[in-house]
Motif scaffolding. Structure first.
Motif, short mmCIF file in Angstrom:
data_model
loop_
_atom_site.label_atom_id
_atom_site.label_comp_id
_atom_site.label_asym_id
_atom_site.label_seq_id
_atom_site.Cartn_x
_atom_site.Cartn_y
_atom_site.Cartn_z
N ASP A 331 26.86 47.03 -0.29
CA ASP A 331 26.27 45.73 -0.80
C ASP A 331 24.78 45.67 -0.74
OD1 ASP A 331 28.87 45.42 -1.79
OD2 ASP A 331 29.20 43.93 -0.30
N LYS A 332 24.33 46.66 0.05
CA LYS A 332 22.68 46.20 0.58
C LYS A 332 21.81 46.96 -0.21
CE LYS A 332 23.45 46.12 5.55
NZ LYS A 332 22.80 44.72 5.82
N PRO A 333 20.54 46.63 -0.43
CA PRO A 333 19.51 47.41 -1.07
C PRO A 333 19.40 48.61 -0.99
CG PRO A 333 18.82 45.06 -0.67
CD PRO A 333 20.09 45.54 0.24
N PHE A 334 18.98 49.52 -1.79
CA PHE A 334 18.99 50.93 -1.76
C PHE A 334 18.10 51.15 -0.48
CE2 PHE A 334 16.14 54.70 -2.22
CZ PHE A 334 17.21 55.75 -2.15
N MET A 335 17.10 50.47 -0.15
CA MET A 335 16.31 51.00 0.95
C MET A 335 16.88 50.84 2.22
SD MET A 335 13.41 52.55 2.04
CE MET A 335 12.42 52.52 0.26
N ASP A 336 17.64 49.50 2.27
CA ASP A 336 18.63 49.17 3.51
C ASP A 336 19.41 50.17 3.67
OD1 ASP A 336 17.46 46.83 4.71
OD2 ASP A 336 18.87 45.33 3.55
N ARG A 337 20.11 50.90 3.02
CA ARG A 337 21.05 51.69 2.98
C ARG A 337 20.49 53.07 3.39
NH1 ARG A 337 23.10 52.86 -2.14
NH2 ARG A 337 22.15 50.95 -3.15
N LEU A 338 19.31 53.58 2.69
CA LEU A 338 18.58 54.64 3.25
C LEU A 338 18.17 54.71 4.63
CD1 LEU A 338 17.38 57.50 2.29
CD2 LEU A 338 15.27 56.24 1.67
N VAL A 339 17.55 53.51 5.10
CA VAL A 339 17.29 53.32 6.44
C VAL A 339 18.54 53.36 7.39
CG1 VAL A 339 16.01 51.95 8.17
CG2 VAL A 339 15.22 52.39 5.73
N GLY A 340 19.38 52.64 6.78
CA GLY A 340 20.63 52.72 7.73
C GLY A 340 21.34 53.97 7.73
N TYR A 341 21.31 54.89 6.96
CA TYR A 341 21.81 56.18 7.13
C TYR A 341 21.05 57.05 8.25
CZ TYR A 341 25.37 56.11 3.40
OH TYR A 341 26.24 55.80 2.47
N GLY A 342 19.46 56.87 8.02
CA GLY A 342 18.88 57.42 9.00
C GLY A 342 18.93 57.07 10.37
N VAL A 343 19.01 55.81 10.67
CA VAL A 343 19.26 55.32 11.87
C VAL A 343 20.38 55.45 12.47
CG1 VAL A 343 19.66 53.07 13.15
CG2 VAL A 343 17.75 53.25 11.47
N ALA A 344 21.58 55.76 11.67
CA ALA A 344 22.79 56.42 12.26
C ALA A 344 22.65 57.55 12.52
CB ALA A 344 24.08 55.86 11.34
N MET A 345 22.07 58.69 11.97
CA MET A 345 21.88 59.88 12.27
C MET A 345 20.96 60.17 13.41
SD MET A 345 19.62 62.70 11.86
CE MET A 345 18.41 62.02 10.75
N HIS A 346 20.12 59.27 13.36
CA HIS A 346 19.07 59.34 14.63
C HIS A 346 19.79 59.03 16.04
CE1 HIS A 346 14.75 59.01 16.05
NE2 HIS A 346 15.28 58.41 17.07
N GLU A 347 20.61 58.25 16.03
CA GLU A 347 21.45 57.78 17.17
C GLU A 347 22.60 58.55 17.36
OE1 GLU A 347 22.41 53.44 16.85
OE2 GLU A 347 20.12 53.23 17.44
N GLY A 348 22.92 59.49 16.34
CA GLY A 348 23.88 60.37 16.73
C GLY A 348 25.26 59.74 16.48
N GLN A 349 25.54 58.85 15.27
CA GLN A 349 26.78 58.22 15.01
C GLN A 349 26.96 58.26 13.61
OE1 GLN A 349 28.37 56.99 17.75
NE2 GLN A 349 26.77 57.62 18.94
N LEU A 350 26.24 59.07 12.85
CA LEU A 350 26.77 59.17 11.44
C LEU A 350 27.87 59.85 11.07
CD1 LEU A 350 25.79 58.19 8.79
CD2 LEU A 350 24.37 60.19 8.50
N PHE A 351 28.20 61.09 11.72
CA PHE A 351 29.42 62.04 11.65
C PHE A 351 30.00 62.22 12.79
CE2 PHE A 351 25.52 64.13 10.54
CZ PHE A 351 25.43 65.17 11.37
N GLY A 352 30.10 61.41 13.76
CA GLY A 352 31.01 61.48 14.89
C GLY A 352 30.25 62.57 15.90
N TRP A 353 31.09 63.28 16.69
CA TRP A 353 30.78 63.77 17.78
C TRP A 353 29.87 65.17 17.10
CZ3 TRP A 353 31.78 69.16 17.36
CH2 TRP A 353 32.87 69.67 16.58
N ALA A 354 29.97 65.70 15.72
CA ALA A 354 29.34 66.79 15.45
C ALA A 354 27.73 66.23 15.24
CB ALA A 354 29.68 67.15 14.04
#
Length: 446
Positions: A331-354
């Protein structure tokens, strides 16, 4: 290099000088980022390891969440409830987060006896110290600005490094896609260049995903949002040095007065037990936090604070235990979601142990590059000298490099300001050099 390309780009030695000086500035910070980033990469595992003795307590849990909170409040006079974190298991200690004089303090309470087991300020927790060291050098917003400058110059390192790596005529895959091994200094050069090639794209993504956290760039993004429109709500991540109390409250950009009680009375816990029961049934990604209403009898707020941002969700729970106003990541705006994906990837949590494994490989690659660069420099550097590549007399920059500098200087304001200052300093040095009288030439034979 053709005539057209030589006009468009600077000489290789000029690019080499840029790469050298940018690397000299960035290298110690890159090593620090790799080490602290690798530690923070395994934050979930480290948190579990630190608190493992509080997650398997003897006895049968009998205390209600309200009783646990009152026990924590009694241990810290003058504090009030900031958030209640759902315990990770049935035999785990209750996590009660209080705030006193603007400082968030975590209190662990035995659910069987209501005994206080541990009291620790949020800013003193190990993962929080690593987080602030990684992004702020423990210096607050000043440190965040320094790390933003490092990130900006690391983009210069990537660009100049790829320019120097670019295969010249007559070179094979050796030293281009694969390093030469067992060949002394050439091996170190190839380890630096080839490793840089393989990690450069991911490194650029890490740098981009980290910029929204930085003090200057993050607030610039917020100003763009205010000017252009609702591109983002800028509330899903910290911008610069944000106190833990504000982040836990769930409003990092709201400027809340954390010294004021969240409720009319610090002991007004009506509805907490029903809210915890309702939140426990949701099955949301951990940690799940419940924050109290702003006034007595209001709705409690429940949210998943998972590092994997796409799994975050929040809602309100009424005093009767009903769920209202569910807000999901989608439900978040596009930029929120884009940054959210980037932050999760940056912290190593977007797609688990891989994701953790991939980030670890990049960090190790950067450490190999840094070590190889240090070896190359120490071996080439003349004793007592810096060992910078010699400057060419023409000092041509080329239109391509000028355009690239302008574009990156606009996107990365700190880099733009630094390049402008360096350009002015170089121009002043040239004027001084031209103003000095030349020594008289000696005639031949004298």
């Amino acid at each position: 290099m053709s005539t057209m390309s030589s006009r468009f780009w600077p000489d290789e030695r000029t690019v080499w000088r840029w790469h050298f000086f940018a690397g000299l500035f960035c290298l110690p910070f890159v090593v620090l980022l790799c080490l602290t980033g690798t530690i923070y990469l395994f934050k979930p595992q480290i948190d579990q390891l630190i608190d493992r003795r509080f997650d398997h307590l003897p006895g049968h849990p009998t205390a209600t969440p309200a009783r646990e909170v009152r026990a924590a409040l009694a241990a810290l006079p003058g504090a009030h409830l900031l958030a209640y974190e759902l315990p990770p298991g049935p035999a785990a200690a209750a996590r009660v987060i209080l705030v006193r004089q603007g400082e968030a303090i975590r209190v662990l309470v035995d659910p069987a006896t209501c005994a206080v087991l541990k009291i620790v300020p949020e800013e003193s927790r190990f993962e929080r110290i690593v987080f602030r060291l990684h992004g702020q050098l423990l210096l607050g917003n000043a440190g965040s600005a320094v790390m933003e400058m490092v990130a900006s110059w690391t983009f210069v390192l990537i660009g100049t490094g790829l320019f120097l790596w670019w295969p010249r005529k007559g070179r094979n895959a050796g030293g281009v896609l694969l390093p030469h091994l067992g060949k002394g200094r050439r091996t170190w050069r190839d380890l630096h260049a080839v490793t840089g090639l393989w990690v450069s794209l991911l490194l650029a993504l890490f740098l981009l995903s980290g910029l929204p956290w930085s003090f200057l760039w993050g607030h610039a993004l917020a100003r763009v949002e205010t000017t252009v429109g609702r591109l983002t709500t800028i509330k899903a991540w910290e911008i610069g040095a944000v106190p833990a109390a504000v982040s836990i409250a769930g409003q990092p950009m709201a400027g809340m007065d954390m010294g004021a009680p969240a409720q009319e009375s610090g002991d007004d816990l009506a509805g907490l037990d029903r809210a915890v029961t309702a939140a426990s049934r949701l099955g949301w990604a951990t940690p799940v936090l419940l924050t109290p209403p702003r006034s007595s009898g209001g709705n409690w707020t429940v949210r998943s604070d998972a590092q994997d941002r796409p799994r975050r969700v929040s809602a309100e729970i009424t005093p009767s235990g009903a769920l209202r106003g569910v807000r999901r990541f989608a439900d978040k705006p596009f930029m929120d979601r884009l940054v959210g994906y980037g932050v999760a990837m940056h912290e190593g949590q977007l797609f688990g142990w891989a994701n953790q494994a991939l980030n670890l490989i990049v960090a190790l690659g950067l450490l190999v590059m840094s070590a190889a660069a240090l070896v190359i420099w120490t071996r080439r550097r003349p004793p007592g000298r810096l060992g910078a590549p010699p400057r060419l007399s023409n000092r041509r920059v080329g239109w391509g490099a000028v355009v690239s500098m302008v574009v990156f200087g606009v996107i990365l304001p700190e880099l733009g300001a630094a390049l402008l200052m360096l350009g002015l300093a170089s121009a002043l040095a040239d004027l001084r050099r031209k103003g000095k009288p030349r020594p008289p030439r000696q005639l031949a034979g004298r």
